[in-house]
Write a protein that holds these residues in place. Sequence first.
Motif, PDB file in Angstrom:
ATOM      1  N   GLY A   1       0.745  -1.686   0.135  1.00  0.00           N
ATOM      2  CA  GLY A   1       0.050   0.439  -0.207  1.00  0.00           C
ATOM      3  C   GLY A   1       0.792   1.396  -0.137  1.00  0.00           C
ATOM      4  N   ARG A   2       2.494   1.338   0.805  1.00  0.00           N
ATOM      5  CA  ARG A   2       2.808   2.686   0.463  1.00  0.00           C
ATOM      6  C   ARG A   2       3.278   2.539  -0.310  1.00  0.00           C
ATOM      7  NH1 ARG A   2       4.514   0.282   6.008  1.00  0.00           N
ATOM      8  NH2 ARG A   2       6.572  -0.282   4.844  1.00  0.00           N
TER       9      ARG A   2
ATOM     10  N   ALA B   1       1.233   4.112  -2.775  1.00  0.00           N
ATOM     11  CA  ALA B   1       0.699   6.208  -2.582  1.00  0.00           C
ATOM     12  C   ALA B   1       2.060   6.264  -3.130  1.00  0.00           C
ATOM     13  CB  ALA B   1       0.357   5.726  -1.106  1.00  0.00           C
TER      14      ALA B   1
ATOM     15  N   PRO C   1      -4.286   5.763  -7.468  1.00  0.00           N
ATOM     16  CA  PRO C   1      -5.624   5.886  -6.405  1.00  0.00           C
ATOM     17  C   PRO C   1      -6.217   5.122  -5.776  1.00  0.00           C
ATOM     18  CG  PRO C   1      -6.396   6.473  -8.329  1.00  0.00           C
ATOM     19  CD  PRO C   1      -4.691   6.094  -8.736  1.00  0.00           C
ATOM     20  N   GLN C   2      -6.123   4.985  -3.670  1.00  0.00           N
ATOM     21  CA  GLN C   2      -6.648   4.300  -2.969  1.00  0.00           C
ATOM     22  C   GLN C   2      -7.943   2.771  -3.604  1.00  0.00           C
ATOM     23  OE1 GLN C   2      -8.845   5.744   0.156  1.00  0.00           O
ATOM     24  NE2 GLN C   2      -8.434   4.022   1.824  1.00  0.00           N
TER      25      GLN C   2
ATOM     26  N   ALA D   1      -5.352   0.791  -5.195  1.00  0.00           N
ATOM     27  CA  ALA D   1      -4.878  -0.158  -5.042  1.00  0.00           C
ATOM     28  C   ALA D   1      -5.220  -1.298  -3.310  1.00  0.00           C
ATOM     29  CB  ALA D   1      -4.093   1.077  -3.798  1.00  0.00           C
ATOM     30  N   VAL D   2      -6.726  -0.840  -3.485  1.00  0.00           N
ATOM     31  CA  VAL D   2      -7.680  -1.380  -2.757  1.00  0.00           C
ATOM     32  C   VAL D   2      -7.844  -3.231  -3.087  1.00  0.00           C
ATOM     33  CG1 VAL D   2      -9.688  -2.286  -1.346  1.00  0.00           C
ATOM     34  CG2 VAL D   2      -8.126   0.016  -0.270  1.00  0.00           C
TER      35      VAL D   2
ATOM     36  N   GLN E   1      -4.595  -5.338  -3.205  1.00  0.00           N
ATOM     37  CA  GLN E   1      -4.446  -5.602  -1.790  1.00  0.00           C
ATOM     38  C   GLN E   1      -5.431  -6.857  -1.525  1.00  0.00           C
ATOM     39  OE1 GLN E   1      -4.434  -2.533   0.499  1.00  0.00           O
ATOM     40  NE2 GLN E   1      -2.529  -1.860   0.641  1.00  0.00           N
TER      41      GLN E   1
ATOM     42  N   PRO F   1     -11.631   0.914   6.391  1.00  0.00           N
ATOM     43  CA  PRO F   1     -11.222   1.432   6.860  1.00  0.00           C
ATOM     44  C   PRO F   1     -12.460   1.885   8.383  1.00  0.00           C
ATOM     45  CG  PRO F   1     -12.894   2.284   5.002  1.00  0.00           C
ATOM     46  CD  PRO F   1     -12.543   0.569   5.129  1.00  0.00           C
TER      47      PRO F   1
ATOM     48  N   VAL G   1     -15.811   7.233   0.917  1.00  0.00           N
ATOM     49  CA  VAL G   1     -14.179   6.972   0.020  1.00  0.00           C
ATOM     50  C   VAL G   1     -15.067   5.863   1.169  1.00  0.00           C
ATOM     51  CG1 VAL G   1     -12.455   6.987   1.822  1.00  0.00           C
ATOM     52  CG2 VAL G   1     -13.610   9.128   0.986  1.00  0.00           C
TER      53      VAL G   1
ATOM     54  N   ILE H   1     -13.902   1.842  -1.006  1.00  0.00           N
ATOM     55  CA  ILE H   1     -12.729   0.654  -0.416  1.00  0.00           C
ATOM     56  C   ILE H   1     -13.886  -0.462  -0.458  1.00  0.00           C
ATOM     57  CG2 ILE H   1     -11.150   0.118   1.916  1.00  0.00           C
ATOM     58  CD1 ILE H   1     -10.879   2.837   2.047  1.00  0.00           C
TER      59      ILE H   1
END
Length: 542
Positions: free
Chosen positions: A253-254, A257, A262-263, A266-267, A270, A305, A330, A334
Amino acid sequence: MSDGPRAYDPPPRPVAPETSAPSPATAVTPAAGAPIRDPSAPPPPRREAASPAGKPAARPARQRRRRVNPQEMRDVRARLRGTIYEGTTPQHGRLGDLYSPRQIVDFCLDLGEVMLASGADVRTVEVAIVAVSTKWNLAPLELDITGTAITLQYAPAEGPPLVKMRVVSAEGSDLHRLSLVYQIVDELLHDDRDMTSAVEGLVEVLQSPPRWPSWITDGAMGLFGVSVSLQAGGSIVGAVGAFVLMIGVMTLGRWLARKGIPQFFAVVLQSACVAALGTLAIWAGAMPAGSAAAMVAAVVVLILPHVTIVTWAQDAISGFRAMAVSRALVIVLIVAGIVVGIPGGLALTSGVALEVDPTDITLRSLPIWLLLITTFFAAAATAVTQGANARVMPVAIGVAIVGTVSLWGLKQLGLPLLGATFLVAVLLGALSTVVAARLRVSATAIAVPAFCGSLLPSLAVASALLNFMAGTDGAAVDFVASMSTTLAIGAGLVLGSLLATPGARRYLRRRTKRVVVQSQRLDTSPIAIVPPAPAVPPVPPT
């Protein structure tokens, strides 16, 4: 013709006669034709600057002091009623007019931006801004906080209104930074700081490095994955796999980023990696299907989150609907990334002829001694990953253990999970508010590790998500029920804070000391939350 001395002219000061001739360096030669005045003679009387019509110029109008009228004060009391800063009064007189309206508005924008970027809910931000502006005799101050911006308007009875807006570009959660900002606000309201020192304090908070290095936060999240995996019925091998997978997910994730991904994507990546590795572990015989499913569930749970989910519930209950809608978007993105990523990971390993069966996840009740151990590690891991300092961590862990014991006792009495969660959340909210007031820290710094360690509905959410992707009947209803448990946590924290605030407010009462402002610069400038990128030197022409 001279007008003669006036009553408000100062008396002439006598000048001692010269005892020696001035040195060449200090001697002044009069201009040609200018009369030479005797140094011992009194100075000539001042003349009033005349206007073009020959009349004396009018003296400049005296600046009118700001005052908060009774109607405006009633509005301030209504906005601060039931909060930790109830009873804040304006500082009329010279101390109340030290700063201009523009300076106060700029500082309030900086304060709100830092608090939102540190993970505070909107009600906490609004209370801090209203209390500070009221202390500095600036009311009425209209405040509007949306998902990405803060707008402040000062509309005095005389003069044009002042409207300024600040875009909040940074997101995240930093409990250590939030506690430091809370201390700055507390010192401002108790006259221990002036505006200049407060701005310098905000800059120091923003320039400070993270409370814990990345390898410690990764290890803490790995321990959190172990705790969740054991609660989901996994084995020791599955818990070790969850530890390794969680560290890998954090590192991935880092890296994404830093690449500007974008998140949502990334999700997706993962979740796909977690599902694929879980399937390969079953195929290789490293662990049984149930342990692999518990491992996947633990990592998926920690991708959610949870802090944003509870903050969303707090904003929705407190009436800040615009911010609640923004946080809900948000959360939906996710969750959608998880829903897309896990089937994608399973599709990558379709040739193995194995898949993670969501029905293998069995939620079992742990014995109370093992439940306390997992609570300890979960609360400590949350405190470390959220940046809490060492002084707050033992208190947060203690509050989490109280919540775990209370929830276990209510379940033994046969109370439904939703009702028991709500009652324990009320208890945690009250304890966090009182203890935070005594420690002079933010209540969020204690409440977040406490509910993550004892009330987190992670297992139900993960089970509902995996069952939903497997096409199990009733999985959507289970997911809505698990999210309603999160809503109960947010509602309980808000209610507990409201009930405990009157008792906690007396810990804030202390003998105030007046700060004498001696700084030469009282103006403020916007604080950059995200530091600008370093300038690229120009390439010399070849």
